[in-house]
Structures are given as structure tokens and as C-alpha cells.
Design an enzyme around this catalytic site. Structure first.
Site, PDB file in Angstrom:
ATOM      1  CD  GLU A  30      87.385  39.958  58.178  1.00 22.87           C
ATOM      2  OE1 GLU A  30      86.211  40.120  58.595  1.00 22.87           O
ATOM      3  OE2 GLU A  30      87.962  38.860  58.201  1.00 22.87           O
ATOM      4  CE  LYS A 164      89.690  30.834  64.359  1.00 26.74           C
ATOM      5  NZ  LYS A 164      89.482  31.569  63.133  1.00 26.74           N
TER       6      LYS A 164
HETATM    7  N1  PSU Z   1      87.455  33.503  61.141  1.00 24.76           N
HETATM    8  C1  PSU Z   1      88.256  34.149  62.043  1.00 24.76           C
HETATM    9  N2  PSU Z   1      87.955  35.394  62.432  1.00 24.76           N
HETATM   10  C2  PSU Z   1      86.875  36.058  61.923  1.00 24.76           C
HETATM   11  C3  PSU Z   1      86.059  35.380  60.966  1.00 24.76           C
HETATM   12  C4  PSU Z   1      86.386  34.118  60.600  1.00 24.76           C
HETATM   13  O1  PSU Z   1      89.210  33.585  62.501  1.00 24.76           O
HETATM   14  O2  PSU Z   1      86.632  37.202  62.311  1.00 24.76           O
HETATM   15  C5  PSU Z   1      84.928  36.128  60.354  1.00 24.76           C
HETATM   16  C6  PSU Z   1      85.309  36.624  58.965  1.00 24.76           C
HETATM   17  O3  PSU Z   1      84.753  37.913  58.789  1.00 24.76           O
HETATM   18  C7  PSU Z   1      84.623  35.625  58.049  1.00 24.76           C
HETATM   19  C8  PSU Z   1      83.377  35.345  58.834  1.00 24.76           C
HETATM   20  O4  PSU Z   1      84.360  36.156  56.776  1.00 24.76           O
HETATM   21  O5  PSU Z   1      83.806  35.253  60.173  1.00 24.76           O
HETATM   22  C9  PSU Z   1      82.681  34.078  58.404  1.00 24.76           C
HETATM   23  O6  PSU Z   1      81.441  34.022  59.018  1.00 24.76           O
HETATM   24  P1  PSU Z   1      80.349  32.990  58.477  1.00 24.76           P
HETATM   25  O7  PSU Z   1      80.914  31.640  58.758  1.00 24.76           O
HETATM   26  O8  PSU Z   1      79.122  33.297  59.271  1.00 24.76           O
HETATM   27  O9  PSU Z   1      80.201  33.276  57.009  1.00 24.76           O
END
Ligand code: PSU
Ligand code: MN
Length: 308
Positions: A30, A164
Site C-alpha cells: 500500500e 494498534k
Molecule cells: N495503521 C498503521 N499505519 C498506517 C495505517 C494504519 O499503522 O499507515 C493506514 C493504512 O493505510 C490503513 C489506514 O488502511 O491507515 C486506515 O485509515 P482509516 O482508519 O482512516 O480507514
């Protein structure tokens, strides 16, 4: 509602297209983790290094992003540099894809959007750091990442380091169960929490080899059970930040976020950045270590799946 994809909708590099055509294992990566998950220049160094690890382990990396409105499967070093350093790269989840494509803009794809584009290209294995999930307090805010709904529908196996504790891990696991998503902890009886090997939550299922992961992928999709699979790979012991130590820091970051009124799609990027600040960079070191570790496992899973 599926229509044939217009021929020019996705740009797949020659290397990735050739690998997909001849059955060489391919691993999707990603780009939100690059543009919104880590600071420059560690983000681009990580992106380049992880592609190298995947190659060393016998698979072809396909980092995914939207550039000038075109979803790209496989990126050049210049593309990675742009995503890492350009000031105007949107964070693109599934709902954002049509808008960014129609506008001809740049977008860094989340787990959800990367899964969708990987599946369109025919890639089944995807490596990242952490999944989105159910945010703490979602009972009031309704903030549940589209990563979860995508896992419920799109046939891609996602290798990550768990979830996390900026999120509600228990509610995230419950939601994945509701959505029919197998959650496999790799070599552990406990579901990992990204920076830490433990989370206080038992692993729903345990596997100990990449071949077992490939077997679950094969069985799920042969059974016609659409949707993804989560492979939660605990951070190596020598790189982990113990759960009690990082827990206080996460609570501090969440309190800072609330006092600034930050929410929605900005929540995760803010929290990651703030945790890097509070830990003086230690969380970034751990984050990079776990992505490397996931890249090794992901390449092995893609090889085993390709061999089936
Ligand atoms: N958790 C991490 N690093 C990240 C993300 C999540 O430790 O970079 C990013 C990933 O791309 C995940 C996104 O898909 O955050 C989720 O964001 P949201 O909660 O807005 O869907
Ligand atoms: Mn959200």
C-alpha cells in the site's frame, strides 16, 4: 454489477503484468503508509527497502497508488519519491477512489483501496504494517475503517502486524468475525498489537507456516467464501515496544487528538505522527522493523499460494 474493466483503467507495469501472466508470485504493497504513515525520508527508504526484501524472497513487489488519476499497480523509484514527499497526495480509501481518479489527482491508497485495486489486477497477497479497524469510542463516532468492510468482500490475504491499540482491538476482532474474515495469528496464540507481540486478546486462529496460510486462502476461495484473510504477524521480540510502555503513549496521543478536535480520516495519520514524536522516533523504528518482517512472510505466502 461487475462490468469489464476499461483497458486503460489500471496501469500495470510490464514486470508485474509478466509475473501475473506466468504465475510468478506477486505481493501488493500500500501507499498510505508511505504518504501518511511515516515521515520523509524514512518513508521512501522503507518503501524501496521493502520492495527489495520481497524480490530477495522470490516475489515481485507491486506497490499501488493513484498517480495523475491513474491507478498504478507497480511503481517506479520516482513514483515512490513523489508519494513520500509531494505535499498534495490524498489519503484514498475505497470511497475516495472515484473522486481522485476523475480529478486526475494523486492518491495514496489505504489497505481497503489497495485491496480493491490488487484484486482488480489479480493479486491475492498484500503486505502492510497495520490494519484500520474500529476506533475507540466508535459507539459514539461510528468511526470504523473501511478496511474492515473491504476485508469482508474482496479476495486478498493481508499480512500485517495486527491492530494498534489506537483502535479498540476487541471490537475490531468482533467485527472481523461478523464479516466472515478469518484472522490467523502467525506463530502465536495471541493476536498482536502492532508495536507489541501481545494485546490481551487470544488469536482467533493460529498458523505456523506460510504453506498453512496458503492452504487457508485456497480453501476459503474454493468454498466460494468471498472476502479477505488477515494474517497477523507479531513484531519480532527484539523490535517490540512492550504493551504497557506504548499504552501510556497511545493514551497521550489520543488525548492530544481529542483536544485538537481531529477526527475521521485524519485520525490515524495524526496518531501515528504524534506517537513518533512522543517516542522520539522509537515507534518509527519499530514500525519499519515490523514491515520488513511482514514483507518476508508475505513473499513466502505468495510463493506457497502460487505453488498450489
Ligand atoms: N495503521 C498503521 N499505519 C498506517 C495505517 C494504519 O499503522 O499507515 C493506514 C493504512 O493505510 C490503513 C489506514 O488502511 O491507515 C486506515 O485509515 P482509516 O482508519 O482512516 O480507514
Ligand atoms: Mn475512519
Amino acid at each position: 454489477m461487475t462490468r469489464p474493466l476499461p483497458a486503460d483503467m489500471l496501469r500495470v507495469t510490464d514486470e508485474v503484468a509478466a509475473a501475473l501472466a506466468d504465475g510468478t508470485p506477486v505481493v501488493a504493497l500500500e501507499s498510505t503508509i508511505i504518504s501518511h504513515g511515516m515521515p520523509y525520508p524514512q518513508n521512501v527508504a522503507m518503501a524501496v527497502e521493502v520492495e527489495g526484501i520481497i524480490r530477495e524472497h522470490g516475489a515481485v513487489p507491486a506497490t499501488i497508488a493513484v498517480l495523475d488519476g491513474c491507478p498504478k499497480i507497480g511503481l517506479s523509484p520516482d513514483d515512490l519519491e513523489l508519494l513520500a514527499s509531494h505535499g498534495d497526495v490524498a489519503k484514498v480509501s475505497v470511497r475516495d477512489l472515484p473522486f481522485v481518479v476523475a480529478r486526475g489527482a494523486h492518491g495514496a491508497t489505504t489497505v481497503a483501496a489497495t485491496m480493491r485495486l490488487a484484486a482488480l489486477a489479480g493479486i491475492r497477497t498484500f503486505v502492510t504494517g497495520g490494519l484500520g479497524g474500529v476506533h475507540r469510542g466508535a459507539q459514539q463516532t461510528f468511526d470504523v475503517s473501511a478496511d474492515l468492510t473491504e476485508l469482508g468482500t474482496t479476495d486478498v490475504a493481508v499480512i500485517c502486524a495486527g491492530v494498534k491499540s489506537i483502535l479498540d482491538i476487541g471490537l475490531t476482532l468482533e467485527t472481523l468475525e461478523t464479516l466472515g474474515v478469518p484472522v490467523l495469528a502467525f506463530g502465536s496464540d495471541e493476536f498482536p498489537s502492532f508495536y507489541s507481540r501481545s494485546s490481551g486478546h487470544a488469536a482467533p486462529m493460529r498458523v505456523d507456516t506460510a504453506a498453512e496460510v496458503a492452504g487457508v486462502m485456497r480453501a476459503k476461495w474454493d468454498l466460494g467464501i468471498d472476502g479477505g484473510i488477515v494474517i497477523a504477524n507479531p513484531i519480532p521480540a527484539e523490535d517490540e515496544i512492550p504493551a504497557d510502555e506504548i499504552g501510556v503513549i497511545i493514551d497521550q496521543a489520543l488525548a492530544d487528538m481529542d483536544s485538537l478536535g481531529i477526527h475521521g480520516k485524519d485520525a490515524t495519520p495524526y496518531l501515528l505522527g504524534r506517537i513518533v514524536e512522543i517516542t522520539g522516533g522509537a515507534s518509527l523504528t519499530a514500525n519499519i522493523a515490523l514491515v520488513r518482517h511482514n514483507a518476508r512472510l508475505g513473499a513466502a505466502v505468495a510463493r506457497e499460494y502460487a505453488a498450489l
